[in-house]
Design an enzyme around this catalytic site. Structure first.
Site, PDB file in Angstrom:
ATOM      1  NE  ARG A  77      -3.570  -2.464   0.576  1.00  0.00           N
ATOM      2  CZ  ARG A  77      -3.206  -3.465  -0.352  1.00  0.00           C
ATOM      3  NH1 ARG A  77      -2.332  -3.655  -1.050  1.00  0.00           N
ATOM      4  NH2 ARG A  77      -3.954  -4.712   0.186  1.00  0.00           N
ATOM      5  CD  GLU A 135      -6.539   2.768   2.627  1.00  0.00           C
ATOM      6  OE1 GLU A 135      -6.429   1.606   3.045  1.00  0.00           O
ATOM      7  OE2 GLU A 135      -7.376   2.986   1.880  1.00  0.00           O
ATOM      8  CB  SER A 154      -9.667   0.314   4.969  1.00  0.00           C
ATOM      9  OG  SER A 154     -10.036  -1.019   4.370  1.00  0.00           O
TER      10      SER A 154
HETATM   11  P1  NAP Z   1      -9.788  -9.441   5.237  1.00  0.00           P
HETATM   12  O1  NAP Z   1     -10.173 -10.188   4.337  1.00  0.00           O
HETATM   13  O2  NAP Z   1     -10.616  -9.123   6.646  1.00  0.00           O
HETATM   14  O3  NAP Z   1      -8.267  -9.385   5.716  1.00  0.00           O
HETATM   15  C1  NAP Z   1      -7.800  -8.667   6.742  1.00  0.00           C
HETATM   16  C2  NAP Z   1      -6.228  -8.625   6.601  1.00  0.00           C
HETATM   17  O4  NAP Z   1      -5.783  -9.878   6.579  1.00  0.00           O
HETATM   18  C3  NAP Z   1      -5.850  -8.077   5.259  1.00  0.00           C
HETATM   19  O5  NAP Z   1      -4.605  -7.200   5.431  1.00  0.00           O
HETATM   20  C4  NAP Z   1      -5.208  -9.328   4.451  1.00  0.00           C
HETATM   21  O6  NAP Z   1      -4.158  -9.134   3.667  1.00  0.00           O
HETATM   22  C5  NAP Z   1      -4.956 -10.091   5.818  1.00  0.00           C
HETATM   23  N1  NAP Z   1      -5.059 -11.607   5.249  1.00  0.00           N
HETATM   24  C6  NAP Z   1      -6.047 -12.302   5.129  1.00  0.00           C
HETATM   25  N2  NAP Z   1      -5.848 -13.545   4.522  1.00  0.00           N
HETATM   26  C7  NAP Z   1      -4.338 -13.597   4.381  1.00  0.00           C
HETATM   27  C8  NAP Z   1      -3.307 -14.420   4.177  1.00  0.00           C
HETATM   28  N3  NAP Z   1      -3.894 -15.744   3.698  1.00  0.00           N
HETATM   29  N4  NAP Z   1      -2.191 -14.050   3.954  1.00  0.00           N
HETATM   30  C9  NAP Z   1      -1.808 -12.885   4.148  1.00  0.00           C
HETATM   31  N5  NAP Z   1      -2.743 -11.909   4.633  1.00  0.00           N
HETATM   32  C10 NAP Z   1      -3.968 -12.286   4.678  1.00  0.00           C
HETATM   33  O7  NAP Z   1      -9.538  -7.905   4.789  1.00  0.00           O
HETATM   34  P2  NAP Z   1     -10.655  -6.875   4.327  1.00  0.00           P
HETATM   35  O8  NAP Z   1     -10.424  -5.585   5.233  1.00  0.00           O
HETATM   36  O9  NAP Z   1     -11.881  -7.217   4.340  1.00  0.00           O
HETATM   37  O10 NAP Z   1     -10.253  -6.391   2.983  1.00  0.00           O
HETATM   38  C11 NAP Z   1     -10.504  -7.321   1.881  1.00  0.00           C
HETATM   39  C12 NAP Z   1      -9.504  -7.007   0.724  1.00  0.00           C
HETATM   40  O11 NAP Z   1      -9.384  -5.841   0.444  1.00  0.00           O
HETATM   41  C13 NAP Z   1      -8.136  -7.199   1.555  1.00  0.00           C
HETATM   42  O12 NAP Z   1      -7.053  -7.872   0.404  1.00  0.00           O
HETATM   43  C14 NAP Z   1      -7.583  -5.799   1.750  1.00  0.00           C
HETATM   44  O13 NAP Z   1      -6.189  -5.595   1.693  1.00  0.00           O
HETATM   45  C15 NAP Z   1      -8.258  -5.049   0.548  1.00  0.00           C
HETATM   46  N6  NAP Z   1      -8.314  -3.484   0.759  1.00  0.00           N
HETATM   47  C16 NAP Z   1      -7.351  -3.075   0.132  1.00  0.00           C
HETATM   48  C17 NAP Z   1      -7.368  -1.574   0.370  1.00  0.00           C
HETATM   49  C18 NAP Z   1      -6.435  -0.626  -0.274  1.00  0.00           C
HETATM   50  O14 NAP Z   1      -5.708  -0.991  -1.229  1.00  0.00           O
HETATM   51  N7  NAP Z   1      -6.315   0.595  -0.024  1.00  0.00           N
HETATM   52  C19 NAP Z   1      -8.505  -0.861   1.048  1.00  0.00           C
HETATM   53  C20 NAP Z   1      -9.354  -1.615   1.570  1.00  0.00           C
HETATM   54  C21 NAP Z   1      -9.301  -3.243   1.486  1.00  0.00           C
HETATM   55  P3  NAP Z   1      -4.071  -8.154   2.310  1.00  0.00           P
HETATM   56  O15 NAP Z   1      -4.325  -6.904   2.792  1.00  0.00           O
HETATM   57  O16 NAP Z   1      -2.709  -8.514   2.078  1.00  0.00           O
HETATM   58  O17 NAP Z   1      -4.987  -8.935   1.325  1.00  0.00           O
END
Ligand code: NAP
Length: 333
Positions: free
Chosen positions: A150, A322, A225
């Site tokens: 990010r 963020e 987020s």
């Molecule tokens: P979530 O699925 O509840 O997961 C929470 C966190 O756990 C995230 O940081 C995710 O990593 C990590 N995670 C889950 N499984 C994993 C694995 N097998 N190995 C490594 N890390 C793992 O997340 P959420 O908040 O609902 O968001 C869903 C997705 O949208 C996530 O990928 C999140 O990063 C993404 N998102 C991105 C942004 C952005 O780019 N600004 C904003 C909002 C949400 P990752 O973040 O690496 O996936």
């Protein structure tokens, strides 16, 4: 978030010439400049912005076959999800999990957006940007963008206006199903994991968390987020695990660990749906701060400050907002 005040001056930047003209004007008048993309990841002070807002409205998508792959140049003002929809429709893989993300394409390389198992840096070939200081255009290859989780050169050094990015994409029949939520979706539905099915799955998962902007879904009235997932050193994990053995922590580069900001918030006693006056945590996702109706920027900042303080008091971890905060700041820790 439907908060914030007006711009003192505002330019619709729909061409490179207009961008240069606007920057020249800002320099000559000594105006502060705020670069605005889609506005979906931004909290602006209720008094507005006393300077020049450059709304990046550069449009266009050009493709160029290179061997078996396709280079796609995307202008910064293109709505990001419209781009993803077109690329999936063209049978190009590598970005289908990024479906449903709001905002403009130019923001994608700035914070190296990623979701559901894909990150934009994996497919960026180059990024073109204009210096706010000199007005010069520069092309950065992927390495020069210095991407990390990010983050990128453009986030660390915000004097660049991203004007386009070029993606390098391979044709693919099937989509990426590496992420747990996406795997669960397909094991329940049993349908083939084609590119468009994976896009639909991600949209459906995001909608279930109110993470797709929808005027009919009041729980989506936020900036997604509100905090980034903290990346911490192993000693922090050891300390946390001593008290809370089930804290989720994912290994990242350099021996560090990624924590889930949403999990920390909920386990600091702030349940989904917690209200702070006219602002609250989304009933669908603790990481999203939403406008419950009639809120102003100071309500958002107050709620975010309370959340950050409570997580720090419980876990000793400082959450980092963020969204871009303009003229507002969280209470100091
Ligand atoms: P979530 O699925 O509840 O997961 C929470 C966190 O756990 C995230 O940081 C995710 O990593 C990590 N995670 C889950 N499984 C994993 C694995 N097998 N190995 C490594 N890390 C793992 O997340 P959420 O908040 O609902 O968001 C869903 C997705 O949208 C996530 O990928 C999140 O990063 C993404 N998102 C991105 C942004 C952005 O780019 N600004 C904003 C909002 C949400 P990752 O973040 O690496 O996936």
């Amino acid at each position: 978030m439907a908060v914030g005040g007006p711009a003192r001056w505002f330019v619709n930047v729909d061409s490179a010439a207009r961008l240069c003209e606007a920057l020249d004007l800002a320099h000559s008048r000594k105006w502060s400049v705020l670069v605005l993309g889609g506005g979906s990841n931004l909290v602006i002070d209720d008094t507005g912005f006393d300077g020049l807002v450059l709304h990046i409205n550069l449009l266009g998508l050009q493709t160029n076959m290179e061997g078996g792959a396709t280079a796609v140049r995307v202008a910064a003002g293109e709505p990001f999800d419209r781009v993803i929809q077109r690329l999936v429709g063209m049978g190009l893989g590598g970005v289908e999990c990024l479906s449903g993300i709001p905002g403009a394409a130019g923001a994608a390389p700035i914070q190296n957006i990623g979701a559901y198992g894909q990150e934009i840096c994996e497919v960026v070939q180059s990024v073109e940007a204009v210096s706010l200081e000199t007005g010069m255009t520069k092309c950065f290859d992927r390495e020069a963008c210095d991407f990390s989780y990010r983050n990128s050169l453009f986030k660390r050094d915000p004097h660049w206006v991203v004007t386009s990015m070029t993606l390098f994409l391979e044709p693919s029949e099937y989509g990426n199903v590496s992420y747990r939520d996406v795997q669960r979706f397909f094991s329940a539905s049993g349908t083939p994991t084609t590119l468009s099915a994976v896009r639909d799955a991600v949209l459906s998962i995001r909608r279930s968390k109110s993470m797709v902007l929808d005027p009919n879904d009041p729980n989506s009235r936020g900036c997604g987020s509100f905090f980034t997932n903290p990346i911490v050193e192993p000693d922090v994990i050891n300390r946390l695990r001593a008290d809370t053995p089930d804290v989720p922590a994912y290994p990242t580069q350099n021996g560090r660990f990624k924590l889930s900001a949403g999990w920390l918030i909920e386990h600091a006693g702030l349940k989904r749906g917690t209200r702070f006056g006219r602002v609250g945590l989304s009933p669908k996702h603790a990481l999203a701060i939403i406008n419950l109706g009639g809120a102003c920027a100071k309500d958002v900042v107050h709620a975010a400050s309370v959340v950050r303080r409570q997580v720090f008091d419980q876990f000793g971890v400082v959450l980092v907002p963020e969204p871009v905060l303009v003229g507002v700041a969280l209470d100091p820790m």
